[in-house]
Design an enzyme around this catalytic site. Structure first.
Site, PDB file in Angstrom:
ATOM      1  N   ASN A 113       0.775  -1.228  -0.035  1.00 51.18           N
ATOM      2  CA  ASN A 113       0.099  -0.141  -0.070  1.00 51.18           C
ATOM      3  C   ASN A 113       0.832   1.141  -0.136  1.00 51.18           C
ATOM      4  O   ASN A 113       0.560   2.383  -0.737  1.00 51.18           O
ATOM      5  CB  ASN A 113      -0.646  -0.033   1.270  1.00 51.18           C
ATOM      6  CG  ASN A 113      -2.051  -1.112   1.076  1.00 51.18           C
ATOM      7  OD1 ASN A 113      -2.041  -1.909   0.023  1.00 51.18           O
ATOM      8  ND2 ASN A 113      -2.784  -1.418   2.242  1.00 51.18           N
ATOM      9  N   THR A 158     -16.720  37.564 -31.186  1.00 45.03           N
ATOM     10  CA  THR A 158     -17.562  36.832 -30.099  1.00 45.03           C
ATOM     11  C   THR A 158     -18.811  36.343 -30.758  1.00 45.03           C
ATOM     12  O   THR A 158     -19.210  37.058 -31.741  1.00 45.03           O
ATOM     13  CB  THR A 158     -17.848  38.263 -29.283  1.00 45.03           C
ATOM     14  OG1 THR A 158     -18.840  39.161 -29.715  1.00 45.03           O
ATOM     15  CG2 THR A 158     -16.725  39.159 -28.450  1.00 45.03           C
ATOM     16  N   HIS A 159     -19.109  35.407 -29.965  1.00 46.88           N
ATOM     17  CA  HIS A 159     -20.630  34.779 -30.498  1.00 46.88           C
ATOM     18  C   HIS A 159     -19.905  34.165 -31.978  1.00 46.88           C
ATOM     19  O   HIS A 159     -21.053  33.972 -32.691  1.00 46.88           O
ATOM     20  CB  HIS A 159     -21.619  35.530 -30.594  1.00 46.88           C
ATOM     21  CG  HIS A 159     -21.951  36.201 -29.225  1.00 46.88           C
ATOM     22  ND1 HIS A 159     -22.521  35.682 -28.076  1.00 46.88           N
ATOM     23  CD2 HIS A 159     -21.618  37.488 -28.769  1.00 46.88           C
ATOM     24  CE1 HIS A 159     -22.810  36.768 -27.134  1.00 46.88           C
ATOM     25  NE2 HIS A 159     -22.078  37.715 -27.509  1.00 46.88           N
ATOM     26  N   SER A 286     -10.099  12.687 -48.048  1.00 48.22           N
ATOM     27  CA  SER A 286     -11.237  12.043 -47.875  1.00 48.22           C
ATOM     28  C   SER A 286     -11.340  10.612 -48.875  1.00 48.22           C
ATOM     29  O   SER A 286     -10.722  10.890 -49.843  1.00 48.22           O
ATOM     30  CB  SER A 286     -12.597  12.579 -48.260  1.00 48.22           C
ATOM     31  OG  SER A 286     -13.507  11.697 -48.772  1.00 48.22           O
ATOM     32  N   LYS A 292     -11.037  16.801 -51.029  1.00 50.08           N
ATOM     33  CA  LYS A 292     -11.078  17.339 -49.375  1.00 50.08           C
ATOM     34  C   LYS A 292      -9.437  17.323 -49.114  1.00 50.08           C
ATOM     35  O   LYS A 292      -8.769  16.410 -49.178  1.00 50.08           O
ATOM     36  CB  LYS A 292     -11.953  16.342 -48.740  1.00 50.08           C
ATOM     37  CG  LYS A 292     -13.477  16.628 -48.941  1.00 50.08           C
ATOM     38  CD  LYS A 292     -13.835  17.901 -48.274  1.00 50.08           C
ATOM     39  CE  LYS A 292     -13.935  17.960 -46.709  1.00 50.08           C
ATOM     40  NZ  LYS A 292     -15.000  17.118 -46.112  1.00 50.08           N
ATOM     41  N   ASN A 294      -8.648  17.664 -44.842  1.00 50.70           N
ATOM     42  CA  ASN A 294      -9.567  17.478 -43.690  1.00 50.70           C
ATOM     43  C   ASN A 294      -8.102  17.915 -42.529  1.00 50.70           C
ATOM     44  O   ASN A 294      -7.282  17.011 -42.546  1.00 50.70           O
ATOM     45  CB  ASN A 294     -10.233  16.345 -43.287  1.00 50.70           C
ATOM     46  CG  ASN A 294     -11.259  16.145 -44.331  1.00 50.70           C
ATOM     47  OD1 ASN A 294     -11.897  17.222 -44.970  1.00 50.70           O
ATOM     48  ND2 ASN A 294     -11.714  14.817 -44.647  1.00 50.70           N
ATOM     49  N   GLU A 299      -8.788  18.003 -35.347  1.00 52.72           N
ATOM     50  CA  GLU A 299      -9.868  17.206 -34.838  1.00 52.72           C
ATOM     51  C   GLU A 299      -9.529  16.333 -33.790  1.00 52.72           C
ATOM     52  O   GLU A 299     -10.500  16.232 -32.744  1.00 52.72           O
ATOM     53  CB  GLU A 299     -10.501  16.686 -36.011  1.00 52.72           C
ATOM     54  CG  GLU A 299     -11.244  17.709 -36.990  1.00 52.72           C
ATOM     55  CD  GLU A 299     -11.672  17.301 -38.264  1.00 52.72           C
ATOM     56  OE1 GLU A 299     -12.876  16.766 -38.110  1.00 52.72           O
ATOM     57  OE2 GLU A 299     -10.983  16.935 -39.047  1.00 52.72           O
ATOM     58  N   GLN A 331      -6.633   0.410  -7.329  1.00 54.60           N
ATOM     59  CA  GLN A 331      -5.703  -0.068  -8.476  1.00 54.60           C
ATOM     60  C   GLN A 331      -6.224   0.220  -9.857  1.00 54.60           C
ATOM     61  O   GLN A 331      -5.521   0.553 -10.640  1.00 54.60           O
ATOM     62  CB  GLN A 331      -5.853  -1.750  -8.448  1.00 54.60           C
ATOM     63  CG  GLN A 331      -4.989  -2.352  -9.527  1.00 54.60           C
ATOM     64  CD  GLN A 331      -5.055  -4.042  -9.414  1.00 54.60           C
ATOM     65  OE1 GLN A 331      -4.205  -4.430  -8.007  1.00 54.60           O
ATOM     66  NE2 GLN A 331      -5.558  -4.713  -9.936  1.00 54.60           N
ATOM     67  N   LYS A 334      -4.513   3.402 -11.873  1.00 53.98           N
ATOM     68  CA  LYS A 334      -3.460   3.723 -12.833  1.00 53.98           C
ATOM     69  C   LYS A 334      -3.756   3.789 -14.151  1.00 53.98           C
ATOM     70  O   LYS A 334      -3.138   4.714 -14.865  1.00 53.98           O
ATOM     71  CB  LYS A 334      -2.456   2.258 -12.419  1.00 53.98           C
ATOM     72  CG  LYS A 334      -1.941   2.384 -11.492  1.00 53.98           C
ATOM     73  CD  LYS A 334      -1.355   1.175 -11.028  1.00 53.98           C
ATOM     74  CE  LYS A 334      -1.210   0.945  -9.417  1.00 53.98           C
ATOM     75  NZ  LYS A 334      -2.551   1.308  -8.832  1.00 53.98           N
TER      76      LYS A 334
HETATM   77  N1  ARG Z   1      -1.803  -3.395  -7.405  1.00 54.42           N
HETATM   78  C1  ARG Z   1      -2.214  -2.804  -6.042  1.00 54.42           C
HETATM   79  C2  ARG Z   1      -2.844  -1.438  -6.514  1.00 54.42           C
HETATM   80  O1  ARG Z   1      -2.595  -1.034  -7.538  1.00 54.42           O
HETATM   81  C3  ARG Z   1      -1.136  -2.717  -5.137  1.00 54.42           C
HETATM   82  C4  ARG Z   1      -1.329  -2.637  -3.678  1.00 54.42           C
HETATM   83  C5  ARG Z   1      -2.026  -3.904  -3.438  1.00 54.42           C
HETATM   84  N2  ARG Z   1      -2.354  -3.978  -1.890  1.00 54.42           N
HETATM   85  C6  ARG Z   1      -3.146  -4.990  -1.384  1.00 54.42           C
HETATM   86  N3  ARG Z   1      -3.234  -4.582  -0.159  1.00 54.42           N
HETATM   87  N4  ARG Z   1      -3.599  -5.796  -2.149  1.00 54.42           N
HETATM   88  O2  ARG Z   1      -3.149  -0.716  -5.680  1.00 54.42           O
END
Ligand code: ARG
Length: 466
Positions: A113, A158-159, A286, A292, A294, A299, A331, A334
């Site tokens: 953790n 503007t607008h 296109s 065209k 583009n 975009e 988790q 990430k």
């Molecule tokens: N893969 C977990 C995460 O990204 C790591 C921590 C896991 N901790 C646990 N007590 N299971 O959060």
């Protein structure tokens, strides 16, 4: 998990998870990109454990050496990631322990953790530094385009209706200011990312005399005076991800600024505006319509902002109901964070290089800027200078615009007689108001688009960004 794994949950569990459960819970497929920071964090932790005598010096040295060797293997693509070992932390620790029995002591006083919070903070720090550089070079592209076209005037809107004339460079400098604030936000947020959580354990710190400051120093968690910065509450440190949310906000804000810029470029490159030409490499054809061209890159850049905002909302939603302290939900932070980092970096980079490949259609800009209606407000200011109250001046010029429409004449081609039929305050110098360059040069106050002010700003930013 493989029961024979050195990281098996040992006594407590009699069987590992089934394959579908393992697939559902693994994070190694995406968190392996934290490997470098995970190794660094472990090296710092092992060194500190050696220094405080929890590990012998020899054990600590051997662990560090093996961790470094693992780093080389990963770098060179020789490391085999194992999904049944769940995440990057367990993969590396298992391999360490396989190669070096003392590796089983590395996790002393540490939990995944605080480890994962550490890895993410270190990883994000590096990415933020890279993004700062990219934002500066985007600003530089804008300034260079402005310098190259510093005489070009075009209508400001503007607008999306023509409003008042501005220098093209003034329009670009508006974005330079926006990106300057994004840059500033990054710098400011950095100090909140740059806090070392290691030593927070699972949630309640450790009974061991860990030297947290030493680890922080080792890993560069220092304030501007070089003092180590460590988290002050173990539960906060392992469970909050506000630093990631903050980054995702900054990425969203920058993305929204980029999206607005992209929208301007898209409009300007259309036949309706025809103010710029985007070079071929940044456009596509296109599959059906042969004529065209583009502005796809712009975009897509505009589209990416939606994704960045989505990531921000995902993270906020992820956090909002979590009880203290760590929960596995975290988790899920990430992929959203990684995606925001990748998306904003490529978008900034692409937009920056596209800006260096834009040419301005000076004649079209001039033609549009010559619309005398753009200086109707200046005509009202003319009356204000002759002591007419602004509300009345506004009304008089409005009536004059209506008259010009009725006579089917542009505003600047009305005669003095026409003008005086609306107000006797108009004298024979009234039509001088319609000299475009002079009109712009009257806008001398700070922030206004006189050529002097715009050039001053271009000089300021060129110097600041060089
Ligand atoms: N893969 C977990 C995460 O990204 C790591 C921590 C896991 N901790 C646990 N007590 N299971 O959060």
């Amino acid at each position: 998990m493989n029961k024979k794994s050195p990281l098996s949950r040992s006594g407590r569990f009699t069987s590992g998870p089934g394959e579908d459960v393992a697939k559902f819970t693994e994070s190694i497929s995406f968190d392996r990109r934290l490997w470098r920071h995970d190794l660094l964090g472990s090296i710092a932790h092992a060194t500190m454990l050696g220094n405080i005598g929890v590990l012998s010096k020899a054990e600590s040295k051997r662990i560090v050496k093996v961790l470094e060797a693992i780093g080389v293997d990963i770098e060179e693509g020789r490391f085999e990631w194992n999904e049944s070992l769940e995440d990057v932390h367990m993969n590396i620790e298992a391999e360490l322990t396989r190669r070096e029995p003392a590796g089983a002591k590395l996790h002393t006083g540490r939990s995944r953790n605080d480890q994962v919070a550490l890895d993410m903070r270190m990883w994000l720090r590096d990415e933020m530094v890279e993004l700062e550089v990219e934002i500066s070079s985007l600003q530089r592209s804008l300034v260079e385009l402005g310098v190259k076209n510093d005489k070009v005037i075009l209508p400001g809107y503007t607008h999306l209706q023509r409003a008042q004339p501005v220098y093209f460079a003034h329009h670009l400098l508006a974005y330079v200011e926006m990106f300057a604030r994004d840059h500033e936000r990054l710098l400011d947020a950095f100090s909140r990312v740059n806090v070392c959580p290691l030593g927070s354990g699972a949630l309640a710190g450790s009974t061991l005399p860990l030297d947290r400051k030493q680890v922080a120093e080792f890993l560069g968690f220092e304030d501007s005076k070089g003092r180590p910065v460590i988290s002050q509450n173990s539960m906060d440190a392992v469970s909050d991800r506000d630093f990631a949310v903050e980054f995702c906000f900054i990425a969203s804000m920058t993305g929204v600024h980029l999206s607005r810029l992209a929208e301007d470029l898209i409009l300007w490159s259309s036949s309706e505006f025809d103010y710029i030409r985007i070079s071929d490499e940044y456009t596509t054809g296109s599959s059906l319509m042969p004529q065209k061209k583009n502005p796809d890159i712009a975009e897509i850049a505009r589209g990416k902002s939606g994704r960045l905002i989505g990531n921000l909302v995902s993270l906020l939603t992820l956090l909002k109901g979590l009880p203290m302290a760590y929960n596995r939900d975290l988790q899920e932070d990430k992929e959203r964070l990684f995606d925001s980092v990748d998306t904003i970096r490529t978008t900034v980079r692409l937009m920056s290089s596209m800006l260096s490949n834009i040419s301005v259609k000076v004649k079209s800009c001039e033609d549009a800027a010559c619309d005398p209606g753009l200086l109707a407000t200046d005509l009202a200011d003319y009356l204000v200078n002759r002591k007419v109250a602004f509300r009345e001046a506004h009304h008089i010029v409005g009536a004059l615009v209506a008259l010009a429409e009725k006579l089917k004449k542009p505003l600047n081609l009305l005669t003095l007689k026409d003008m005086q039929s609306v107000s006797k305050k108009f004298k024979d110098d009234a039509l001088e108001v319609f000299n475009l360059k002079k009109a712009l040069d009257k806008r001398t106050i700070t922030g206004s688009p006189s050529s002097k002010e715009v050039k001053k700003q271009l000089r300021f930013w060129s110097k600041r960004l060089s």
